[in-house]
Design an enzyme around this catalytic site. Structure first.
Site, mmCIF file in Angstrom:
data_model
loop_
_atom_site.group_PDB
_atom_site.id
_atom_site.type_symbol
_atom_site.label_atom_id
_atom_site.label_comp_id
_atom_site.label_asym_id
_atom_site.label_seq_id
_atom_site.Cartn_x
_atom_site.Cartn_y
_atom_site.Cartn_z
ATOM 1 N N LYS A 158 -4.421 26.654 43.134
ATOM 2 C CA LYS A 158 -4.068 25.234 43.124
ATOM 3 C C LYS A 158 -2.593 25.027 43.433
ATOM 4 C CE LYS A 158 -5.838 22.582 39.943
ATOM 5 N NZ LYS A 158 -6.206 21.995 38.621
ATOM 6 N N GLY A 164 -5.269 15.040 44.407
ATOM 7 C CA GLY A 164 -6.289 14.558 45.331
ATOM 8 C C GLY A 164 -7.104 15.653 45.987
ATOM 9 N N TYR A 202 -12.087 29.408 37.564
ATOM 10 C CA TYR A 202 -12.911 28.333 38.115
ATOM 11 C C TYR A 202 -14.091 28.090 37.195
ATOM 12 C CZ TYR A 202 -15.851 25.681 41.325
ATOM 13 O OH TYR A 202 -16.634 24.703 41.895
ATOM 14 N N LYS A 237 -12.674 9.788 42.273
ATOM 15 C CA LYS A 237 -13.628 9.246 41.307
ATOM 16 C C LYS A 237 -14.376 8.051 41.908
ATOM 17 C CE LYS A 237 -10.287 10.543 37.772
ATOM 18 N NZ LYS A 237 -9.218 10.033 36.889
ATOM 19 N N ASN A 289 -1.480 12.102 34.056
ATOM 20 C CA ASN A 289 -1.062 11.007 34.921
ATOM 21 C C ASN A 289 -0.146 10.082 34.126
ATOM 22 O OD1 ASN A 289 -4.330 11.182 36.154
ATOM 23 N ND2 ASN A 289 -2.541 11.658 37.370
ATOM 24 N N ARG A 291 0.969 7.077 34.249
ATOM 25 C CA ARG A 291 0.834 5.713 34.765
ATOM 26 C C ARG A 291 -0.463 5.113 34.251
ATOM 27 N NH1 ARG A 291 -3.358 6.570 38.187
ATOM 28 N NH2 ARG A 291 -3.402 8.530 39.371
ATOM 29 N N VAL A 294 -6.760 3.732 37.444
ATOM 30 C CA VAL A 294 -7.700 2.793 38.065
ATOM 31 C C VAL A 294 -8.793 2.406 37.068
ATOM 32 C CG1 VAL A 294 -9.417 2.497 39.896
ATOM 33 C CG2 VAL A 294 -7.285 3.709 40.385
#
Length: 449
Positions: A158, A164, A202, A237, A289, A291, A294
């Site tokens: 990663k 994203g 994973y 999502k 995140n 912030r 959504v």
């Protein structure tokens, strides 16, 4: 409390922030590109300033233009919404250096959580459980081989920066590791200008569970429960639930206590969301995140707390005014993201909305900036609406969402409403039996029919 706030965003989230400001008696300034001059948030704001042409780089990412708009209108604070500049630490720093208030976390915490390696190291030190993997950035493919052998295949390479799904590659076996290493680093360098990568075990059947928190300037931190965001396509999502059909109240309380204690030690302020992979009863932190999300409305529906209003209150220096014991959860909520995309191949479908009729009724909420005659521009994210329902039980919430989607009319452009209908009627979804891989497999099956 502020008297005027500039909203540095567009679409439904700009309208959502505007409504919260209106209820608090705060004047609003909308900024917009030339492509958005007829947008709903521009029409409803007290003032509007054009900050550039259609390209995001020249408008919604134009820091100088946004700050100039704030200065000439006399705004005291800037709310970034989500996307665009919302997790840009340099922007938050610049806003504060110009004597304005950034409605969000500190630049230090944005920067800290924006680097996934630093975020994981910080959370591990604070007692938050992680996915097994490397302690930090991998220096070489040889080091990657040693870590992979220790945690066991399959593994995931990663990117340390960004998100994203870019810069992420699975290596099922040792023979696949070097190719995954090279591809992930190349993608990361191209997308983020940073080819640093790390390695994780994973997880083959995980759910994506996230926890919503708020912190004030006085080390008070509370959580507002979990959201299940496992229904994703290409790491984007599509449908979210609160709470998760896989998590018990006891598990929620346990991970919530761990998270709030950790963030209180950090001195974290304003809204944030910690994202976990959940499998076999174990939570594994993947990122944070810094912030508003959504999918925040599903949390608002089950907690009866206006998260945007709380963001503004905290930024104005007010205390939370409540503790974790005061937060209660009622019923179940589901959100369907409505994108202007072909429901079969997901290609973007901008154009003019010839008919717009949103659903209504008990327990139905629609967050959207659409209206009949509005032209959906081709320059931005394809999400045009969110349908959110709330009901006493998950089964009732599913039935309510099905009814709401049947009422929702958007003509002139294609949307993913038909796909949502198919998901909701699927027996596996109705039983809550799905993982982060479920939607990809379901979409592939539909295309084969």
């Amino acid at each position: 409390m502020f008297s005027k706030i500039l909203i540095a965003n567009r679409g439904e989230i700009a309208l959502r922030i505007l409504r919260a400001c209106r209820e608090l008696g705060i004047k609003t300034v909308a900024v917009h590109s030339t492509a958005d001059q007829d947008a709903m948030h521009v029409r409803l704001a007290d003032e509007a300033v054009c900050i550039g042409p259609a390209s995001s780089r020249d408008s919604y990412l134009n820091v100088a233009a946004i700050l100039s708009a704030a200065t000439i209108t006399g705004a005291e604070a800037i709310h970034p919404g989500y996307g665009f500049l919302s997790e840009n630490a340099d922007f938050a720093e610049t806003v504060e250096s110009h004597g304005l208030v950034f409605i969000g976390p500190t630049a230090q915490h944005i920067r800290m959580m924006g680097d996934k390696i630093t975020a994981k190291t910080t959370m591990q030190a604070l007692g938050v459980p992680l996915v097994p993997g490397s302690d930090g950035e991998l220096a070489s493919i040889e080091e990657a081989r040693k870590v992979a052998a220790k945690v066991g295949y399959p593994v995931l390479i990663k990117a340390a920066a960004g998100g994203g799904g870019r810069g992420m590659k699975v290596a099922p076996t040792e023979a696949d590791l070097e190719e995954a290493w090279n591809v992930a680093r190349t993608e990361a360098r191209a997308a983020f200008g940073n080819d640093a990568v790390y390695l994780e075990k994973y997880m083959d059947k995980p759910r994506h569970i996230e926890l919503q928190i708020l912190g004030d300037n006085y080390n008070n931190v509370v959580h507002f429960g979990e959201r299940d965001c496992s229904l994703q396509r290409r790491h984007q999502k599509l449908l979210e639930e609160a709470g998760s059909p896989a998590i018990s109240a006891e598990q929620r309380d346990e991970i919530g206590k761990t998270v709030t204690e950790a963030l209180s030690k950090m001195g974290y302020r304003n809204a944030g969301t910690l994202e976990f992979l959940y499998q076999d009863g174990q939570f594994c932190f993947i990122e944070m995140n810094t912030r508003l999300q959504v999918e925040h409305p599903v949390t608002e529906m089950v907690s009866d707390v206006d998260l945007v209003r709380e963001q503004i209150r905290i930024a104005a220096g007010e205390k939370l005014g409540y503790t974790q014991k005061d937060i209660t959860f009622s019923g179940h909520s589901i959100e369907c993201r409505i994108n202007a995309e072909d429901p079969n191949d997901f290609s973007p479908c901008p154009g003019t909305v010839t008919v717009y009729h949103p659903p209504g009724g008990l327990g139905v909420r629609v967050d959207s900036a659409l209206y009949t005659g509005y032209r959906v521009p081709p320059y931005y994210d394809s999400m045009i609406a969110k349908v959110i329902v709330h009901a006493p039980t998950r089964a009732e919430a599913i039935a309510r969402m099905q009814r709401a989607l049947d009422e929702f009319v958007v003509e002139g452009i294609k949307t993913v409403i038909p796909l949502h209908r198919r998901i909701l009627e699927n027996p596996e979804f109705q039983k809550g039996d799905y993982t982060i891989h479920w939607l990809e497999n379901f979409s592939a099956q539909l295309q084969e029919v």
